[in-house]
Design an enzyme around this catalytic site. Structure first.
Site, mmCIF file in Angstrom:
data_model
loop_
_atom_site.group_PDB
_atom_site.id
_atom_site.type_symbol
_atom_site.label_atom_id
_atom_site.label_comp_id
_atom_site.label_asym_id
_atom_site.label_seq_id
_atom_site.Cartn_x
_atom_site.Cartn_y
_atom_site.Cartn_z
ATOM 1 N N SER A 74 1.124 -9.244 3.092
ATOM 2 C CA SER A 74 1.681 -9.727 1.606
ATOM 3 C C SER A 74 3.316 -9.264 1.558
ATOM 4 O O SER A 74 4.174 -10.172 1.173
ATOM 5 C CB SER A 74 1.213 -8.857 0.468
ATOM 6 O OG SER A 74 -0.277 -8.854 0.469
ATOM 7 N N ARG B 180 8.084 -3.950 -3.671
ATOM 8 C CA ARG B 180 6.863 -3.176 -4.002
ATOM 9 C C ARG B 180 6.713 -3.865 -5.460
ATOM 10 O O ARG B 180 5.399 -3.854 -5.817
ATOM 11 C CB ARG B 180 6.883 -1.919 -3.790
ATOM 12 C CG ARG B 180 5.465 -1.264 -3.910
ATOM 13 C CD ARG B 180 5.383 0.200 -3.714
ATOM 14 N NE ARG B 180 5.421 0.422 -2.046
ATOM 15 C CZ ARG B 180 4.302 0.489 -1.355
ATOM 16 N NH1 ARG B 180 3.194 0.138 -1.805
ATOM 17 N NH2 ARG B 180 4.505 0.401 -0.129
ATOM 18 N N HIS C 276 5.341 -7.223 -5.195
ATOM 19 C CA HIS C 276 3.732 -7.253 -4.735
ATOM 20 C C HIS C 276 2.712 -6.769 -5.928
ATOM 21 O O HIS C 276 1.946 -7.315 -5.845
ATOM 22 C CB HIS C 276 3.671 -5.959 -3.410
ATOM 23 C CG HIS C 276 2.481 -5.701 -2.907
ATOM 24 N ND1 HIS C 276 1.976 -4.685 -3.088
ATOM 25 C CD2 HIS C 276 1.826 -6.560 -1.972
ATOM 26 C CE1 HIS C 276 0.659 -4.798 -2.510
ATOM 27 N NE2 HIS C 276 0.587 -6.027 -1.731
#
Length: 233
Positions: free
Chosen positions: A38, A61, A64
């Site tokens: 990812s 992050r 994500h």
């Protein structure tokens, strides 16, 4: 809880599962492989950017967690924020949150790296009474009552703009000095305004996302990224 994305909740659930399955490394390794893939996709789709390497670890992050590259346009870092947060984590300072969701979403094993204690003042059984006495929200009342514990701590606000505004009042009027304020409340009433006020207060190290976007899942993503950056070798 209002404003929390299903994608963010999925990451939280995945983190909890990985913790529960820590004795089953096959599952943990599989999860790590998915996360790595990812992140590689995010790096490729994002392309060139102006974030410093440590800042990008946080922004990536967030993306994500949310599946939303638009966050890269609105995240803001005080120049001292990441260093201040890392030092506070390594000192074992408290993380103080506005929601149970942030507390629940934090990875226990990451917290254990630093011996970090997590406190959510609004869960205090007396917070409703305090709010009624003060004529304000539970978040404001709880942070006011816990003001002495904010000194040197990492504050994470994902849902309550009133809590963020109260923190700023405590900083300006009472001289409270948190190590860093992660201010990312989501919503339509005072959310954008509270984050603007945080960003404009240049003496307080902070990480924020301007505008209406944010939430507890974003706060968790930021904290996880900071813990990874501060992780003991």
């Amino acid at each position: 809880m209002r404003g929390e994305s299903e994608e963010g909740m999925t990451e939280m659930a995945s983190e909890s599962k990985d913790c529960a399955e820590a004795s089953r490394p096959g599952l943990v390794n599989a999860g790590q492989t998915i996360e790595d893939k990812s992140f590689n996709i995010i790096d490729a789709e994002m392309g060139p950017h102006e974030f410093q390497p440590d800042q990008w670890q946080i922004v990536r992050r967030i993306i994500h967690t949310t599946g939303d590259f638009d966050y890269a346009r609105w995240v803001r870092f005080h120049p001292l924020s990441i260093d201040a947060a890392m030092k506070a984590l390594r000192r074992g300072e408290k993380v103080i949150t506005d929601t149970r969701m942030i507390h629940t979403g934090l990875s226990p094993w990451r917290l254990n790296w630093f011996g970090t204690r997590v406190i959510t003042p609004a869960t205090d059984s007396a917070s409703q009474l305090w709010a009624e006495q003060l004529g304000t929200t539970r978040s404001v009342a709880a942070f006011r009552k816990y003001s002495e514990q904010l000194e040197g701590s990492i504050l994470a606000i994902g849902n309550a703009p009133t809590a963020l505004l109260e923190i700023l009042r405590l900083v300006k009027e009472e001289g409270i000095r948190p190590a860093v304020v992660i201010g990312v409340p989501v919503g339509f009433v005072q959310a954008a305004e509270s984050k603007d006020a945080l960003w404009e207060h240049k003496e307080q190290p902070s990480i924020t996302v301007l505008g209406r976007k944010g939430g507890s899942t974003v706060a968790v993503a930021i904290l996880h990224a900071l813990m990874e950056l501060a992780r003991p070798e």
